[in-house]
Design a protein around this motif. Sequence first.
Motif, PDB file in Angstrom:
ATOM      1  N   SER A 140     -75.933  -4.731 -34.023  1.00  0.00           N
ATOM      2  CA  SER A 140     -75.518  -5.547 -32.885  1.00  0.00           C
ATOM      3  C   SER A 140     -74.920  -4.648 -31.816  1.00  0.00           C
ATOM      4  CB  SER A 140     -74.498  -6.599 -33.321  1.00  0.00           C
ATOM      5  OG  SER A 140     -73.322  -5.963 -33.801  1.00  0.00           O
ATOM      6  N   TRP A 179     -77.558 -10.830 -26.825  1.00  0.00           N
ATOM      7  CA  TRP A 179     -78.320 -10.969 -28.061  1.00  0.00           C
ATOM      8  C   TRP A 179     -79.128  -9.689 -28.292  1.00  0.00           C
ATOM      9  CZ3 TRP A 179     -77.592 -14.651 -24.382  1.00  0.00           C
ATOM     10  CH2 TRP A 179     -76.841 -15.764 -24.792  1.00  0.00           C
ATOM     11  N   TYR A 180     -78.995  -9.171 -29.485  1.00  0.00           N
ATOM     12  CA  TYR A 180     -79.537  -7.859 -29.836  1.00  0.00           C
ATOM     13  C   TYR A 180     -80.949  -7.976 -30.405  1.00  0.00           C
ATOM     14  CZ  TYR A 180     -80.009  -3.465 -32.428  1.00  0.00           C
ATOM     15  OH  TYR A 180     -80.452  -2.282 -32.934  1.00  0.00           O
ATOM     16  N   SER A 181     -81.773  -6.984 -30.123  1.00  0.00           N
ATOM     17  CA  SER A 181     -83.062  -6.792 -30.803  1.00  0.00           C
ATOM     18  C   SER A 181     -83.227  -5.294 -31.000  1.00  0.00           C
ATOM     19  CB  SER A 181     -84.216  -7.352 -29.963  1.00  0.00           C
ATOM     20  OG  SER A 181     -84.599  -6.425 -28.967  1.00  0.00           O
ATOM     21  N   ALA A 185     -81.413  -5.451 -25.649  1.00  0.00           N
ATOM     22  CA  ALA A 185     -80.542  -6.617 -25.644  1.00  0.00           C
ATOM     23  C   ALA A 185     -80.874  -7.518 -24.473  1.00  0.00           C
ATOM     24  CB  ALA A 185     -79.079  -6.187 -25.566  1.00  0.00           C
ATOM     25  N   LEU A 186     -80.709  -8.822 -24.699  1.00  0.00           N
ATOM     26  CA  LEU A 186     -80.824  -9.817 -23.645  1.00  0.00           C
ATOM     27  C   LEU A 186     -79.413 -10.230 -23.256  1.00  0.00           C
ATOM     28  CD1 LEU A 186     -82.464 -11.873 -21.934  1.00  0.00           C
ATOM     29  CD2 LEU A 186     -82.249 -13.449 -23.878  1.00  0.00           C
ATOM     30  N   VAL A 199     -82.159  -7.508 -19.148  1.00  0.00           N
ATOM     31  CA  VAL A 199     -82.623  -6.888 -20.396  1.00  0.00           C
ATOM     32  C   VAL A 199     -82.213  -5.424 -20.397  1.00  0.00           C
ATOM     33  CG1 VAL A 199     -84.633  -6.190 -21.740  1.00  0.00           C
ATOM     34  CG2 VAL A 199     -84.541  -8.479 -20.754  1.00  0.00           C
ATOM     35  N   TYR A 221     -85.688 -12.278 -29.399  1.00  0.00           N
ATOM     36  CA  TYR A 221     -84.257 -12.607 -29.392  1.00  0.00           C
ATOM     37  C   TYR A 221     -84.070 -13.956 -30.089  1.00  0.00           C
ATOM     38  CZ  TYR A 221     -84.578  -9.043 -25.785  1.00  0.00           C
ATOM     39  OH  TYR A 221     -84.852  -7.881 -25.101  1.00  0.00           O
ATOM     40  N   ALA A 224     -80.861 -16.024 -29.772  1.00  0.00           N
ATOM     41  CA  ALA A 224     -80.468 -16.569 -28.470  1.00  0.00           C
ATOM     42  C   ALA A 224     -80.823 -18.051 -28.392  1.00  0.00           C
ATOM     43  CB  ALA A 224     -81.169 -15.811 -27.350  1.00  0.00           C
TER      44      ALA A 224
END
Length: 308
Positions: A140, A179-181, A185-186, A199, A221, A224
């Motif tokens: 995260s 929000w993590y990927s 992140a978004l 982004v 995401y 999210a």
Amino acid sequence: MKNNRLPIVILAALVLIALIYRLFNPPQPPTPGPRGMLPTWISMSKVGDMGPWQVNESGKMWAGAWNVQDKNKARSAVWVIDLEALKAEPYKLEGKSVKSLNWASDKTIEVTTDNDEVMAIDTTGGKISKSASNQENAASIISRVDKKSGGKQTFYLAGDDNKLLFRSDDLPGKIEGIWYSPEGALIVCSERDKFDMVVYDIASGKLKELKKGEKIDPAAYADAPKDMMFVSYTAGYNFNLNNGKIKKLFSFENLRRSDDAWRREVQGGRLYPRKDGSYTSVSFAAGAIDIRTINKDGTKGKDILPRM
């Protein structure tokens, strides 16, 4: 004379007993958090300093921490408010300060203390226990407050405090969610009646502000939400994260001048839908939380934990 002295002796003995009892049983210090109880309390009248807070995923529960430092001993309490039932419950943590807080599930809160101990609070049974998980080691993005820059937030990958990703002033407004990927992140930001999605690309280390109508990949995401709702001084809005579209939920334009005070308290906050079609408004400013309801037509509802 002896008979007259007897009541005085008894009274003196009772006073002495009371003093001895109080010496060995001192009064408990007040619980950190707002003074008083729902619905007559206000968040500006409090014991201690307010720390982290968060609304659970369903939008039905709110949790917030208050910390007190007494003579080299820390005390804290996490207050949990059932926003639908309008009930509040404190969970005391003696000898600890709360550094971070998040909802691990819709009923369980995880808090990290000042000594990096992770505690789990079960809101259904009122049990507090040590947690085996660690937010710091999870995949995260975490934030720190940079005191050198006047309290601005700085963001890092969890477990790597040396890799600065971005700062709060690099973004086009107040951060409402991250929000993590694995790719990045978004980030959703708000600024009065304007809402933006940004982004962050980990590979390039750059931030990209999405244009109006530009879509994201929801699968990237998954955590999210599809929608987020906000309230400004002028209206309430729904913001669709999939396509960036904005829908007005209600307007304050027909309210009276007497409504100005509470409109100023809710502005810049988030909205959460209630069972009856109204909204819970949650706003944080000046180190204090403001929680109340707004009717579906935009008129004032009930106070839950107002700021003033």
